[in-house]
Design a protein around this motif. Structure first.
Motif, short mmCIF file in Angstrom:
data_model
loop_
_atom_site.label_atom_id
_atom_site.label_comp_id
_atom_site.label_asym_id
_atom_site.label_seq_id
_atom_site.Cartn_x
_atom_site.Cartn_y
_atom_site.Cartn_z
N LYS A 9 0.82 -1.21 0.00
CA LYS A 9 0.00 0.00 0.00
C LYS A 9 0.86 1.26 0.00
O LYS A 9 0.52 2.25 -0.67
N ILE A 10 1.98 1.24 0.73
CA ILE A 10 2.88 2.40 0.73
C ILE A 10 3.49 2.60 -0.65
O ILE A 10 3.58 3.72 -1.17
N PHE A 11 3.92 1.50 -1.26
CA PHE A 11 4.52 1.57 -2.60
C PHE A 11 3.53 2.16 -3.61
O PHE A 11 3.88 3.06 -4.38
N VAL A 23 -7.83 2.53 -7.39
CA VAL A 23 -8.66 1.33 -7.28
C VAL A 23 -7.89 0.20 -6.60
O VAL A 23 -8.43 -0.53 -5.74
N MET A 24 -6.63 0.07 -6.95
CA MET A 24 -5.80 -0.99 -6.37
C MET A 24 -5.63 -0.79 -4.86
O MET A 24 -5.74 -1.75 -4.07
N ILE A 25 -5.37 0.44 -4.43
CA ILE A 25 -5.19 0.72 -3.00
C ILE A 25 -6.48 0.47 -2.23
O ILE A 25 -6.47 -0.14 -1.15
N VAL A 26 -7.60 0.93 -2.80
CA VAL A 26 -8.89 0.72 -2.14
C VAL A 26 -9.21 -0.76 -2.03
O VAL A 26 -9.68 -1.24 -0.98
N THR A 27 -8.96 -1.52 -3.09
CA THR A 27 -9.25 -2.95 -3.09
C THR A 27 -8.39 -3.69 -2.08
O THR A 27 -8.87 -4.56 -1.35
N VAL A 32 -4.74 7.79 -16.29
CA VAL A 32 -5.38 6.48 -16.29
C VAL A 32 -4.69 5.55 -15.31
O VAL A 32 -5.34 4.83 -14.52
N TYR A 33 -3.39 5.56 -15.34
CA TYR A 33 -2.59 4.75 -14.41
C TYR A 33 -2.87 5.16 -12.97
O TYR A 33 -3.02 4.32 -12.08
N SER A 34 -2.97 6.47 -12.73
CA SER A 34 -3.24 6.96 -11.38
C SER A 34 -4.60 6.48 -10.90
O SER A 34 -4.76 6.10 -9.72
N ALA A 35 -5.58 6.49 -11.78
CA ALA A 35 -6.92 6.02 -11.40
C ALA A 35 -6.89 4.55 -11.02
O ALA A 35 -7.53 4.13 -10.04
N LEU A 36 -6.14 3.74 -11.77
CA LEU A 36 -6.02 2.32 -11.45
C LEU A 36 -5.30 2.10 -10.12
O LEU A 36 -5.63 1.17 -9.38
N LEU A 37 -4.33 2.94 -9.83
CA LEU A 37 -3.64 2.83 -8.55
C LEU A 37 -4.59 3.10 -7.39
O LEU A 37 -4.52 2.44 -6.34
N LEU A 64 -4.12 -6.37 -10.02
CA LEU A 64 -2.66 -6.36 -9.97
C LEU A 64 -2.04 -7.06 -11.16
O LEU A 64 -1.03 -6.59 -11.72
N ASN A 65 -2.59 -8.18 -11.60
CA ASN A 65 -1.99 -8.94 -12.70
C ASN A 65 -1.93 -8.15 -14.01
O ASN A 65 -0.89 -8.10 -14.66
#
Length: 342
Positions: free
Chosen positions: A166-168, A225-229, A218-223, A241-242
């Motif tokens: 999450k920090i990364f 979503v990834m952090i929230v998930t 776009v990448y920032s938006a996915l990040l 992540l994959n």
């Protein structure tokens, strides 16, 4: 029925394969654009494109290998795919995570370098994003190192691995947002500075939209979503992540294509039938026609954080189907030139 890690991994690899197909088309176009240019392509463009291709291809190969091992090895063992994917300290998983971290760092270095060049190689402006980049390297290494100590049965959503992931992701997100804003602000500043000297500068706000997209929104938006998930402790994190690596690469490779074609900032290029010949980052709107033998006009706005000089000279029309190097070699009286160096 709750989503299991094995199911999420299987879906994630399938989506990753589709994303890789999209990326492969972008990569081929990227190499084609760089090779077609008459001048030698910038080392950082070519190096970034090739490095990302190698990393993303290796990442997909490892994911497919893990998929095959999970669902075809020891089929007699009940729920073996779940047991396989719950084991995080295998060399395949460590290598996969290392490749993801490497893809992220190369992409972050690319956008950081573009910000640095656009701001006239100003070290002070890019100091904070650079510190974030260094922190990202450290946390990324710790993430991969921590995988060696995650044993079967550990809760990957609650241990040190979870914190470092999450920090990364958070540091990467912060750096991309900052660099995107720096790029957008600098270009808007340049546009305002030359607004009274050129024609057809266009709607400044509308110009910022593709800038924000190409710089990693776009990448920032996915990040996000990834952090929230990951924070919600959902196995769906592996679905995100994959395929994240090919999505990252597709985003940044498309920027390389735009830079190489002369549709973006970061290299010498052609845009709207005009030519920019500065080595550093440039911006080129269409300027009004003037006599071919007119004197050079130079406007040097006082920017406290970077020297930007705008040169307006020999402004003319040219055919849109010729390349910059063709124009530079064209001595025909019908082919006048326009240069704007920023």
């Amino acid at each position: 029925m709750a989503l299991t890690i094995s199911t999420a991994e299987l879906i994630g690899v399938f989506i990753e394969s589709l994303a890789y197909g999209v990326y492969l088309m972008v990569f081929i176009q990227c190499i084609f654009v760089l090779r077609k240019r008459h001048s030698r392509p910038s080392d950082y463009l070519l190096g970034t494109a090739v490095s990302l291709f190698i990393l993303i291809t290796a990442h997909l190969f490892i994911d497919i290998l893990r998929n095959m091992q999970a669902f075809t090895t020891d089929e007699a063992v009940p729920n073996y795919p779940t047991r396989y994917y719950d084991t995080f300290n295998t060399w395949q998983n460590i290598l996969k995570s290392g490749l993801y971290v490497a893809v992220t760092l190369v992409s972050d270095a690319f956008i950081l370098y573009r910000s640095f060049i656009l701001w006239g190689r100003n070290y002070l402006i890019c100091a904070f994003p650079f510190l974030l980049f260094i922190a990202d390297i450290v946390i990324g290494v710790l993430w991969v190192y921590t995988l060696n100590f995650v044993v079967l049965g550990d809760n990957v959503f609650a241990d040190a691995l979870s914190v470092r992931v999450k920090i990364f992701s958070s540091i990467t997100l912060a750096m991309n947002v900052i660099c995107t804003l720096l790029i957008a602000f600098k270009i808007l500043k340049i546009q305002k500075a030359v607004a009274h000297f050129v024609k057809g500068s266009g709607d400044q706000v509308s110009r910022l939209v593709p800038i924000m997209i190409e710089s990693g929104s776009v990448y920032s938006a996915l990040l996000v979503v990834m952090i929230v998930t990951y924070t919600s402790k959902s196995a769906a994190i592996f679905i995100i992540l994959n395929p994240m690596s090919p999505i990252i690469v597709s985003s940044f490779s498309s920027v390389i294509v735009r830079v190489g074609m002369g549709l973006s900032h970061g290299d010498s290029y052609r845009a709207n039938g005009t030519v920019s010949s500065s080595r550093n980052n440039q911006w080129m709107p269409r300027v009004g026609s003037r006599p071919f033998n007119s004197d050079l006009q130079i406007y040097s706005p006082s920017f406290p954080h970077g020297g930007v000089q705008v040169q307006l000279q020999q402004s003319v029309h040219t055919r849109a189907d010729v390349l910059p190097d063709d124009l530079e070699n064209d001595t025909s009286p019908h082919a006048k030139r326009s240069f704007l160096a920023v």
